[in-house]
Structures are given as C-alpha cells and as structure tokens.
Write an enzyme that holds these catalytic residues in place. Structure first.
Site, PDB file in Angstrom:
ATOM      1  N   SER A 279       0.830  -1.208   0.000  1.00  9.86           N
ATOM      2  CA  SER A 279       0.000   0.000   0.000  1.00  9.86           C
ATOM      3  C   SER A 279       0.865   1.259   0.000  1.00  9.86           C
ATOM      4  O   SER A 279       0.608   2.213  -0.754  1.00  9.86           O
ATOM      5  CB  SER A 279      -0.937   0.006   1.215  1.00  9.86           C
ATOM      6  OG  SER A 279      -0.209  -0.065   2.424  1.00  9.86           O
TER       7      SER A 279
ATOM      8  N   ASP B 106       5.965   3.127   7.042  1.00 10.65           N
ATOM      9  CA  ASP B 106       6.032   2.540   5.710  1.00 10.65           C
ATOM     10  C   ASP B 106       6.314   3.590   4.652  1.00 10.65           C
ATOM     11  O   ASP B 106       7.151   3.399   3.759  1.00 10.65           O
ATOM     12  CB  ASP B 106       4.714   1.827   5.389  1.00 10.65           C
ATOM     13  CG  ASP B 106       4.426   0.683   6.336  1.00 10.65           C
ATOM     14  OD1 ASP B 106       5.328   0.291   7.095  1.00 10.65           O
ATOM     15  OD2 ASP B 106       3.284   0.192   6.323  1.00 10.65           O
TER      16      ASP B 106
END
Length: 381
Positions: A125, A169
């Site tokens: 993602s 992330d």
C-alpha cells in the site's frame, strides 16, 4: 480515456521492517529499509479535470473528477469506488490538502503496476501511495519534500482508506537508500540513514511469505492500537514512547493483564530498536540476531500478532542456519524475515519448506530482498 502519451513513469519500493513493530503509532522508533520490489505508475494527461486510476493487478478502475475528491473522502473508506483505488485517489486528495492554493491540478490517467507482494507485510500500500505521490508532486508542481510526501501517504491511508497505520512505511518508501536502513523517530519525524553493511558481511535478507493474508483496516490491528492508547492513558503518558522499561513494574499495577502485555511489547520493542542501531554501528549486522529473535518472541507472546505459519518460519530458518529471524509487518499473517549468510541460503530455504510441509501449511513463497533506493521518477521516463 485519453490517448495521450505518458508524461513519465514514477516508482516507489515496498519495505521490510528490520525491527520496531507497532511502535510507529506509539510515537516510538522504527528501523525499516526500502526493498528492490517496486510499484510503478505511468501517468498521461487528460483535458477534462478527471483522475482515472487503473492497475495491472485488479480489473476494476475508478474515474473521479478532481473537484469531487473532497466529497468522496468526506468519510473514510468510501464504497462508491473500488477499495484499492482509495489508495491512489486518497493520495491525490491528501496532496491537494497539503499543498493548498499553491497547486492548480489537472486531469490525469494513472496506470499502476506492482511487483510488491500484496498481504505479505511488505507494504504494497505504501509503495502505491509513494509512487503516486512523487508523480503528482512533480506533475502538479506541488514542491513538497520527501518527508511531506510521506505525510501525504499516511494521511491517505488513515483518513481516506481508513487504516489506522503510522508513518513508518511511507518514510521507508520515500527515503530508502542502498544497503541502508532508515532510523525514524516517529514523534519528531527525524530520520537518519543507518548503513546495514550486509554486502560486506556476506549476508542476505530472506523473506518468507506465508501467503496468509491480512488487512490493516480491520480487526486485530485496530484493537492493538486501542490497547496501546488505553495503556498510555493509564500511565498518564502522551504515548507509549514516554514509558520506559523501568516503568513496567508500575504499569503492571495500573492496567489489566492483556493491556499490560501490549504495553510491554511496545516499550521493550522501542528499546530493541535503539539497541539494534547501536549494535549495527559498533559490531555490524552479524551481531543483531538475538535482537530479532527477541522481537519475534515479544510479538508472539505479548502483542499476540503472530500466527503458526510465522512461528514455524522463524524456528525453521534458525534451524537451517539463519543468524536471526522475526515476523515483519502488522501481523496476523504476512511474512517473516531471516538474516542469512549467503552460503546458508539454500539450507535455510530447504528447512523452511520442509517445516511448512510437515505442518500441513501451504508452501511459502521465499525470496531475497536488497535494501534499495526510495521513490523517484524512473530514469528512462
């Protein structure tokens, strides 16, 4: 649909978190690195003020006027567009909010392709978010920094997709460098590139994808985050970052047993991240194996986010000759990583494959990753 030629191709990597799990949204420390599996987006202009997103990995697509993005994301996780498209569309929405009146957006066609495994804990993602973010930042001339774009990705994931993740992330995907990790203070967002020295130490990072899929926006991840917030409140702390290992005795007396174990994981994991950075600097990557194993045990026993396949992967990797191993990512499935001497790669792979077969598990996908560069426009575009 437009027939215009692409303006270019931008790409961003997935990431492996070497250590520091579920510390990011607790204002703690993490040590991820970008990997050599990337997501790419080719972008072509449109003349109608519309964003169209499509991909090589999902037959569905979405076409949304830029003027309608605020209405689309008035609430997280809209159902009027396919779920996967909320990631790139959410980035467009968040980037326009971050850039404000300095940007005059125009319509674009975005075609996305990805080599980052989905559901493996390698942050497919964030790779989508960061590839789209760097593309829109360039084309719409938003002039946002790499750290700004990491925040844009987090906003998209939190407020558009509805997944309560931290900023680790996106930071790794934006700021990664070759043979290095990104040491991130999730409170201040200060970063430092930490050389890993894997090449010189003749080590590889082996990813063991259990093929057990997970979803961050639902279920256990959200519950763990709520437990952390409850634990911090019980300690009178703004976040678990402010609770030290020495405070754990008091913590046990002011919260229920389950919440305490969640708190203990985060507090000790923060300490392990700091220890790992220190050990890498002082002794190199061959000395961090015990820290990786302690991290996995904490996630298995205190945070309870491992699954039998992940535990089997770690145990089998160690039996085959790995220096250290742990699950990586949000948990409840996904992948484990193992730090492996190059001359033991085949032995570790064989040991893991045999252990999964003996346990009746689906055969895992096993591959190596290299710490690599972060998001950028591809040189050929």
């Amino acid at each position: 649909m437009t027939d215009a030629a692409p303006l270019g191709v931008w790409s961003a990597p997935g990431r492996v978190n070497l250590i520091g799990e579920h510390t990011d949204y607790n204002d703690g420390f993490v040590l991820p690195f970008a990997i050599d599996a990337r997501t790419a987006v080719a972008v072509a202009p449109r003349g109608d003020g519309v964003l169209r997103v499509r991909s090589s990995f999902d037959a569905s697509e979405a076409t949304v006027p830029i003027a309608d993005l605020d209405a689309l994301f008035a609430a997280p996780a809209p159902t009027s567009v396919p779920e996967w498209t909320t990631y790139p569309l959410g980035v467009a929405w968040a980037l326009l909010r971050a850039a404000g009146d300095a940007v005059t957006p125009y319509g674009l066609d975005l075609a996305i392709a990805s080599a980052v495994p989905v559901g493996a804990g390698l942050s497919s993602s964030a790779a989508i978010e960061c590839a789209v973010a760097v593309a829109l930042n360039d084309l719409w001339e938003a002039d946002l920094s790499a750290k700004d774009l990491a925040r844009v990705g987090r906003t998209a994931e939190n407020d558009a997709v509805g997944a309560p993740t931290g900023i680790m992330d996106q930071t790794a995907s934006m700021l990664g460098e070759t043979d290095a990790a990104v040491f991130l203070d999730c409170r201040t967002l200060e970063t430092e590139v930490v050389p890993l020295g894997l090449e010189a130490a003749d080590l590889e990072v082996l990813v063991i994808d259990t093929l057990v899929t997970h979803a961050h926006s639902t279920g256990g991840y959200r519950e763990r985050r709520a437990s952390c917030e409850q634990g911090a409140a019980a300690m009178g702390a703004a976040a678990l970052r402010d609770v030290s290992v020495d405070d754990l005795g008091r913590a046990a007396s002011v919260m229920d047993e389950v919440t305490f174990r969640r708190v203990r994981h985060v507090v000790t994991e923060n300490a392990r991240v700091l220890d790992t950075v220190r050990v890498l600097r002082e002794s190199g990557p061959r000395a961090i194996g015990d820290l990786l194993l302690a991290s996995h045990a904490s996630m298995r026993d205190d945070f309870e986010i491992s699954v039998p396949e992940l535990d089997t992967a770690v145990e089998a990797a160690m039996s085959g000759g790995a220096i250290g191993a742990r699950m990586t990512g949000g948990g409840f499935g996904g992948a484990a990583i193992a730090l492996v001497p190059r001359d033991r790669l085949h032995a570790v792979t064989d040991a893991v494959t045999a252990a999964f077969s003996a346990s009746g598990f689906r055969a895992p996908r096993i591959f190596t990753v290299q710490p690599s560069a972060g998001a950028h426009r591809d040189e050929t575009s």
